[in-house]
Design a protein around this motif. Structure first.
Motif, PDB file in Angstrom:
ATOM      1  N   GLU A 171      32.475  41.923  42.718  1.00  0.00           N
ATOM      2  CA  GLU A 171      33.706  41.722  44.007  1.00  0.00           C
ATOM      3  C   GLU A 171      33.927  43.436  44.412  1.00  0.00           C
ATOM      4  N   ILE A 172      33.787  43.940  44.612  1.00  0.00           N
ATOM      5  CA  ILE A 172      34.510  44.635  46.024  1.00  0.00           C
ATOM      6  C   ILE A 172      35.322  44.386  46.707  1.00  0.00           C
ATOM      7  N   TYR A 173      36.713  45.057  46.456  1.00  0.00           N
ATOM      8  CA  TYR A 173      37.980  45.082  47.260  1.00  0.00           C
ATOM      9  C   TYR A 173      38.240  46.088  48.132  1.00  0.00           C
ATOM     10  N   THR A 174      38.072  46.107  49.704  1.00  0.00           N
ATOM     11  CA  THR A 174      38.666  47.070  50.534  1.00  0.00           C
ATOM     12  C   THR A 174      40.045  46.914  51.345  1.00  0.00           C
ATOM     13  N   VAL A 229      31.927  41.840  48.895  1.00  0.00           N
ATOM     14  CA  VAL A 229      32.390  42.713  49.624  1.00  0.00           C
ATOM     15  C   VAL A 229      33.869  42.237  50.004  1.00  0.00           C
ATOM     16  N   ARG A 230      35.208  42.680  49.980  1.00  0.00           N
ATOM     17  CA  ARG A 230      36.233  41.458  50.859  1.00  0.00           C
ATOM     18  C   ARG A 230      37.445  42.866  50.398  1.00  0.00           C
ATOM     19  N   SER A 231      38.700  42.088  51.029  1.00  0.00           N
ATOM     20  CA  SER A 231      39.733  42.316  51.465  1.00  0.00           C
ATOM     21  C   SER A 231      40.277  42.560  50.139  1.00  0.00           C
ATOM     22  N   SER A 232      41.554  43.558  49.334  1.00  0.00           N
ATOM     23  CA  SER A 232      42.179  43.195  48.786  1.00  0.00           C
ATOM     24  C   SER A 232      43.823  42.754  49.731  1.00  0.00           C
ATOM     25  N   PHE A 233      43.363  43.019  50.347  1.00  0.00           N
ATOM     26  CA  PHE A 233      45.549  42.640  51.659  1.00  0.00           C
ATOM     27  C   PHE A 233      44.856  41.089  51.866  1.00  0.00           C
ATOM     28  N   SER A 234      44.142  40.636  52.037  1.00  0.00           N
ATOM     29  CA  SER A 234      43.522  38.657  52.320  1.00  0.00           C
ATOM     30  C   SER A 234      43.292  38.258  51.529  1.00  0.00           C
TER      31      SER A 234
END
Ligand code: ASP
Ligand code: MG
Length: 422
Positions: A171-174, A229-234
């Protein structure tokens, strides 16, 4: 029980508050019954600030020392993250790239991973710990010096570890909710792409979509590691980068996205004698300086002079090195002069469906023309069309192509949480 590798980019660990939030997310993954290995980038703009600092003490810092300096950024974030996890009552241990067994060649600033021997990571997992690994760094097999993998290289660390540990997912958090049909900073109506093939993602990354490091995608494809690939803010589902999207219920989109890149420059070698071996001589010189060439255009020679021009693009950062190397062989090769232009940008249309749909090229060029943008160079692959335009025209060309292929969504769905794209 699954083995999950998570990578958090700089914007996800930008300050103490962010680090605590990420720690909670990691603990939640662990509590759900998974083994967790975390790869971190340096906090926020740390890497840029360290480069700045280096340049203040030396205009051309030695590669070995620059790598030593830059790897300190990831050491800070890994230790802080391990502390934050410990504070939540869970065991976490941080490891440098070298301790994690990331073995590279000796090419400072752009080292390649040769082998990953994650014995210490395995032991940490076996004792129930969460392992935190510094991204973007390794140790040279020959010199034993500390190396870095190039800007954005933490993604590659994560996938390389996932492959070596046989992880179930990487998982790549951006700071955005996945991969979008264009950079949401330029096209706010861009859409999230739910799934994309390695092949298309490789083209996107090679064409300037900075969301994933190019070598991370190459690595993932070679070892069949699914990337999320996903957001660490949501908590939203992001984009899955997987082997192939054929065979899914979804119909293959013709175009998966529009990428852009402002980091290249163009060199034109003027008045090259039109005879056998000239191109080989020019590009041989560039290969020896380890400069990567992107697009190349050679014109037909003018009958009156028997000479031709050759233009090519390359990373702007390598521009001066390339000019100097070519200047040295000017007499020998026999060309007349050189022109350098760093005010260019590349706009690329990417989609596996291009193979089987005629008319994509005409529509793309039509959209760019309608936007009043002049095309300076063109190159294509089976699933990509790229054009070089003036740097100031990049945003307009991206938006025009995006609209022409009906990629705009009705509502704005892209949220840019951190804003830096890290
Ligand atoms: N910190 C490094 C950079 O800014 C590596 C990374 O973030 O992937 O390029
Ligand atoms: Mg990145």
């Amino acid at each position: 029980m699954a083995l999950v590798v998570q990578k958090y980019g700089g914007s996800s660990v930008a300050d103490a508050g962010c680090i605590k939030r990420v720690a909670q997310r990691i603990v939640a993954t662990k509590k759900a019954g998974n083994d967790v290995v975390v790869v971190v980038s340096a906090m926020g703009d740390t890497t840029d600030e360290l480069i700045d600092l280096a340049e203040q003490v030396s205009p051309l810092p030695p590669g070995r020392e620059l790598d030593m300096l830059l790897t300190a950024g990831e050491r800070i974030s890994m230790a802080l993250l391990a502390m934050a996890i410990a504070n939540l009552g869970h065991e976490a241990r941080s490891f440098t790239g070298s301790q994690a067994g990331v073995i590279t060649d000796g090419s400072h600033g752009k080292a390649r991973i040769i082998d990953v021997t994650p014995g210490r990571i395995r032991s940490a997992l076996d004792t129930g710990s969460i392992a935190i690994v510094a991204g973007f760094q390794g140790v040279s097999q020959d010199s034993k010096d500390i190396t870095t993998l190039g800007r954005g290289g933490s993604d590659t660390t994560a996938v390389a570890l996932a492959a070596a540990l046989d992880a179930d997912v990487c998982e790549i958090y951006t700071d955005v909710d996945g991969i979008f049909t264009a950079d949401p900073r330029i096209v706010p109506t861009s859409r999230r792409v739910p799934r994309i093939s390695y092949e298309e993602m490789l083209e996107m990354a090679a064409c300037g979509a900075k969301i994933l490091h190019l070598r991370c995608v190459e690595y993932a494809r070679r070892y069949g590691i699914p990337i999320h690939v996903r957001s660490s803010f949501s908590q939203k589902e992001g984009t899955w980068v997987v082997d192939t999207i054929e065979g899914t219920a979804m119909e293959q989109a013709i175009i998966s996205g529009v990428a852009h890149d402002r980091s290249e420059a163009k060199i034109t070698v003027v008045g090259v004698p039109d005879k056998v071996g000239e191109a080989a001589a020019i590009f041989g010189v560039l290969a020896n300086t380890e400069v990567n060439i992107d697009m190349i255009v050679q014109n037909v020679s003018a009958a009156s002079t028997g000479r031709t021009d050759i233009s090519f693009t390359l990373p702007e950062a390598d521009g001066q090195t390339a000019m100097a190397a070519l200047n040295k062989v000017k007499e020998q090769v026999g060309f007349e002069s050189m022109r350098y232009d760093d005010q260019i940008g590349k706009v690329s249309l990417i989609g596996a469906g291009m193979r089987s749909h005629p008319g994509v090229t005409a529509k793309f060029f039509g959209a760019i023309a309608d936007a009043g943008v002049n095309i300076e160079m063109i190159s294509t692959s089976e699933i990509r069309i790229s054009v070089i335009v003036n740097q100031d025209d990049v945003d307009g060309a991206v938006a025009a192509a995006h609209a022409a292929f009906d990629l705009d969504s009705e509502q704005v769905e892209a949220v840019v949480y951190g804003g830096t794209g890290r």
